[in-house]
Design a protein around this motif. Structure first.
Motif, PDB file in Angstrom:
ATOM      1  N   GLY A   1      54.817 -74.527  36.058  1.00 48.94           N
ATOM      2  CA  GLY A   1      55.519 -75.684  35.511  1.00 48.94           C
ATOM      3  C   GLY A   1      55.178 -76.951  36.264  1.00 48.94           C
ATOM      4  O   GLY A   1      55.008 -78.024  35.667  1.00 48.94           O
ATOM      5  N   GLY A   2      55.055 -76.853  37.589  1.00 49.50           N
ATOM      6  CA  GLY A   2      54.657 -78.008  38.386  1.00 49.50           C
ATOM      7  C   GLY A   2      53.255 -78.482  38.044  1.00 49.50           C
ATOM      8  O   GLY A   2      52.989 -79.680  37.953  1.00 49.50           O
ATOM      9  N   ILE A   3      52.336 -77.514  37.834  1.00 46.57           N
ATOM     10  CA  ILE A   3      50.964 -77.865  37.475  1.00 46.57           C
ATOM     11  C   ILE A   3      50.920 -78.556  36.116  1.00 46.57           C
ATOM     12  O   ILE A   3      50.215 -79.559  35.926  1.00 46.57           O
ATOM     13  CB  ILE A   3      50.079 -76.597  37.459  1.00 46.57           C
ATOM     14  CG1 ILE A   3      49.984 -76.015  38.873  1.00 46.57           C
ATOM     15  CG2 ILE A   3      48.689 -76.914  36.906  1.00 46.57           C
ATOM     16  CD1 ILE A   3      49.239 -74.694  38.934  1.00 46.57           C
ATOM     17  N   VAL A   4      51.681 -78.033  35.147  1.00 46.92           N
ATOM     18  CA  VAL A   4      51.729 -78.642  33.816  1.00 46.92           C
ATOM     19  C   VAL A   4      52.280 -80.060  33.905  1.00 46.92           C
ATOM     20  O   VAL A   4      51.776 -80.989  33.245  1.00 46.92           O
ATOM     21  CB  VAL A   4      52.575 -77.788  32.861  1.00 46.92           C
ATOM     22  CG1 VAL A   4      52.779 -78.510  31.525  1.00 46.92           C
ATOM     23  CG2 VAL A   4      51.914 -76.433  32.626  1.00 46.92           C
ATOM     24  N   ALA A   5      53.323 -80.256  34.725  1.00 45.28           N
ATOM     25  CA  ALA A   5      53.911 -81.587  34.889  1.00 45.28           C
ATOM     26  C   ALA A   5      52.887 -82.567  35.459  1.00 45.28           C
ATOM     27  O   ALA A   5      52.801 -83.723  35.012  1.00 45.28           O
ATOM     28  CB  ALA A   5      55.138 -81.511  35.796  1.00 45.28           C
ATOM     29  N   VAL A   6      52.099 -82.104  36.419  1.00 47.29           N
ATOM     30  CA  VAL A   6      51.052 -82.958  36.994  1.00 47.29           C
ATOM     31  C   VAL A   6      50.016 -83.306  35.920  1.00 47.29           C
ATOM     32  O   VAL A   6      49.560 -84.452  35.825  1.00 47.29           O
ATOM     33  CB  VAL A   6      50.375 -82.259  38.188  1.00 47.29           C
ATOM     34  CG1 VAL A   6      49.143 -83.047  38.636  1.00 47.29           C
ATOM     35  CG2 VAL A   6      51.344 -82.116  39.347  1.00 47.29           C
ATOM     36  N   GLY A   7      49.657 -82.325  35.094  1.00 48.22           N
ATOM     37  CA  GLY A   7      48.703 -82.578  34.021  1.00 48.22           C
ATOM     38  C   GLY A   7      49.203 -83.615  33.036  1.00 48.22           C
ATOM     39  O   GLY A   7      48.467 -84.510  32.619  1.00 48.22           O
ATOM     40  N   LEU A   8      50.485 -83.517  32.664  1.00 50.76           N
ATOM     41  CA  LEU A   8      51.067 -84.497  31.739  1.00 50.76           C
ATOM     42  C   LEU A   8      51.105 -85.889  32.371  1.00 50.76           C
ATOM     43  O   LEU A   8      50.837 -86.896  31.697  1.00 50.76           O
ATOM     44  CB  LEU A   8      52.482 -84.056  31.339  1.00 50.76           C
ATOM     45  CG  LEU A   8      52.563 -82.770  30.505  1.00 50.76           C
ATOM     46  CD1 LEU A   8      54.026 -82.379  30.275  1.00 50.76           C
ATOM     47  CD2 LEU A   8      51.846 -82.939  29.172  1.00 50.76           C
TER      48      LEU A   8
ATOM     49  N   LEU B   1      54.191 -83.482  41.907  1.00 53.12           N
ATOM     50  CA  LEU B   1      53.786 -84.758  41.294  1.00 53.12           C
ATOM     51  C   LEU B   1      52.918 -85.650  42.182  1.00 53.12           C
ATOM     52  O   LEU B   1      52.017 -86.336  41.661  1.00 53.12           O
ATOM     53  CB  LEU B   1      55.023 -85.528  40.830  1.00 53.12           C
ATOM     54  CG  LEU B   1      55.598 -85.106  39.470  1.00 53.12           C
ATOM     55  CD1 LEU B   1      56.828 -85.918  39.132  1.00 53.12           C
ATOM     56  CD2 LEU B   1      54.535 -85.251  38.373  1.00 53.12           C
ATOM     57  N   PRO B   2      53.133 -85.713  43.505  1.00 49.25           N
ATOM     58  CA  PRO B   2      52.243 -86.566  44.322  1.00 49.25           C
ATOM     59  C   PRO B   2      50.770 -86.186  44.230  1.00 49.25           C
ATOM     60  O   PRO B   2      49.899 -86.995  44.577  1.00 49.25           O
ATOM     61  CB  PRO B   2      52.779 -86.341  45.749  1.00 49.25           C
ATOM     62  CG  PRO B   2      54.217 -85.987  45.561  1.00 49.25           C
ATOM     63  CD  PRO B   2      54.263 -85.179  44.309  1.00 49.25           C
ATOM     64  N   VAL B   3      50.483 -84.975  43.748  1.00 49.27           N
ATOM     65  CA  VAL B   3      49.089 -84.562  43.596  1.00 49.27           C
ATOM     66  C   VAL B   3      48.353 -85.483  42.629  1.00 49.27           C
ATOM     67  O   VAL B   3      47.134 -85.644  42.714  1.00 49.27           O
ATOM     68  CB  VAL B   3      49.029 -83.094  43.110  1.00 49.27           C
ATOM     69  CG1 VAL B   3      47.600 -82.691  42.765  1.00 49.27           C
ATOM     70  CG2 VAL B   3      49.585 -82.162  44.178  1.00 49.27           C
TER      71      VAL B   3
ATOM     72  N   VAL C   1      43.673 -88.651  40.738  1.00 48.28           N
ATOM     73  CA  VAL C   1      43.107 -89.917  40.249  1.00 48.28           C
ATOM     74  C   VAL C   1      42.025 -90.402  41.200  1.00 48.28           C
ATOM     75  O   VAL C   1      40.927 -90.801  40.769  1.00 48.28           O
ATOM     76  CB  VAL C   1      44.214 -90.978  40.101  1.00 48.28           C
ATOM     77  CG1 VAL C   1      43.597 -92.345  39.804  1.00 48.28           C
ATOM     78  CG2 VAL C   1      45.185 -90.595  38.997  1.00 48.28           C
ATOM     79  N   ALA C   2      42.295 -90.330  42.494  1.00 50.07           N
ATOM     80  CA  ALA C   2      41.329 -90.816  43.484  1.00 50.07           C
ATOM     81  C   ALA C   2      40.043 -90.008  43.458  1.00 50.07           C
ATOM     82  O   ALA C   2      38.939 -90.572  43.454  1.00 50.07           O
ATOM     83  CB  ALA C   2      41.952 -90.768  44.876  1.00 50.07           C
ATOM     84  N   GLU C   3      40.162 -88.669  43.428  1.00 44.23           N
ATOM     85  CA  GLU C   3      38.948 -87.857  43.470  1.00 44.23           C
ATOM     86  C   GLU C   3      38.151 -87.972  42.170  1.00 44.23           C
ATOM     87  O   GLU C   3      36.919 -87.983  42.191  1.00 44.23           O
ATOM     88  CB  GLU C   3      39.276 -86.395  43.779  1.00 44.23           C
ATOM     89  CG  GLU C   3      40.023 -85.653  42.702  1.00 44.23           C
ATOM     90  CD  GLU C   3      40.228 -84.189  43.079  1.00 44.23           C
ATOM     91  OE1 GLU C   3      39.700 -83.752  44.120  1.00 44.23           O
ATOM     92  OE2 GLU C   3      40.921 -83.474  42.332  1.00 44.23           O
TER      93      GLU C   3
END
Length: 267
Positions: free
Chosen positions: A115-122, A247-249, A254-256
């Motif tokens: 769920g955390g990974i999906v949230a980061v993707g969104l 989320l901070p990921v 974006v940077a990479e």
């Protein structure tokens, strides 16, 4: 014009770069170009070898299914190439930025982690929509080269302990492989010099096989592995604590990605 159209059709949308056999010093094969098919396949195989280890290492460390990671890495790459219409040659693999939050949230279970990974993707999709609407100057202002360059460099440096551990496991095989890569890269003529990683891997495998460096259990596992099968799939569970941890990921992603795209653009 007819010859160019025939070449483009035969190359699945790519035109042939020069004679397809040589790349002159200072020249770059553009995204809409290709070399002869044997050379194109060889470079593609090298890219698979170069990206395979890192892509599999993240799920191995975090406990996620490797086959599922491979599947969505392929799906993500295909979508990226379709959306950018093939103008940005890039491969979408695993990001090491996820290791810390996934390790910290391991007690919450894989569904919550997913769920955390999906949230980061969104969230990353939202960033893309903002950039689409306001232009790349938004990213350039927030992510100057000194930031993106440092993050991309740190990604490589974070892999150093893994490389050291692998080297120490079989130092002789590793030394032969590394030596082959360096010699081919420095002394290899023409296109051969650009296939140093692929040649080094082949040399390392042959040397290990001849000297008995291939562990029997690994050979058996490779021989008995299923060639076809369905990956493990599960539904995500969204827990606020895990989402906030992950989320901070987005900032790192974006940077990479900006760093990678700028590097390809500079070439």
């Amino acid at each position: 014009m007819k010859e160019q159209l025939r070449t483009r059709t035969a190359g699945l949308g790519w035109t042939l770069h020069g004679d397809g056999r040589r790349v002159a010093d200072g020249e770059v094969v553009a995204p809409d170009e290709r070399l002869s098919w044997p050379r194109t396949v060889g470079i593609g195989m090298q890219h698979v070898v170069a990206m395979f280890g890192a892509t599999l290492l993240v799920p191995t460390i975090t406990g996620f299914p490797v086959t599922t990671t491979l599947l969505f890495s392929g799906v993500g790459t295909a979508l990226f190439l379709l959306i950018t219409r093939g103008r940005v040659p890039s491969y979408l693999g695993s990001s090491f930025a996820f290791i810390a939050p996934l390790t910290a949230s391991a007690a919450e279970g894989p569904a919550a982690q997913l769920g955390g990974i999906v949230a980061v993707g969104l969230a990353l999709v939202l960033v893309g929509l903002v950039v689409r609407a306001l232009g790349s100057r938004v990213v350039d202002a927030l992510m100057p080269p000194v930031v993106t360059g440092a993050i991309v460099a740190l990604i490589g440096l974070n892999l150093a302990p893994v490389a050291v551990g692998s080297f120490e496991a079989q130092p002789l095989v590793a030394a032969i492989t590394l030596t082959a890569i360096l010699l081919v890269t420095v002394l290899g003529p023409g296109l051969v010099g650009r296939l140093g990683i692929l040649v080094g891997v082949v040399v390392g495998w042959v040397f290990a096989a001849v000297t008995g460096g291939l562990a029997e259990e690994r050979v058996t596992a490779l021989r008995d592995a299923a060639w076809f099968g369905l990956p493990e799939l599960r539904a995500p569970a969204f827990e606020l604590s895990v989402v906030l941890l992950a989320l901070p990921v987005v900032v790192v992603l974006v940077a990479e990605n900006v760093g990678h795209v700028k590097a390809v653009a500079a070439m």
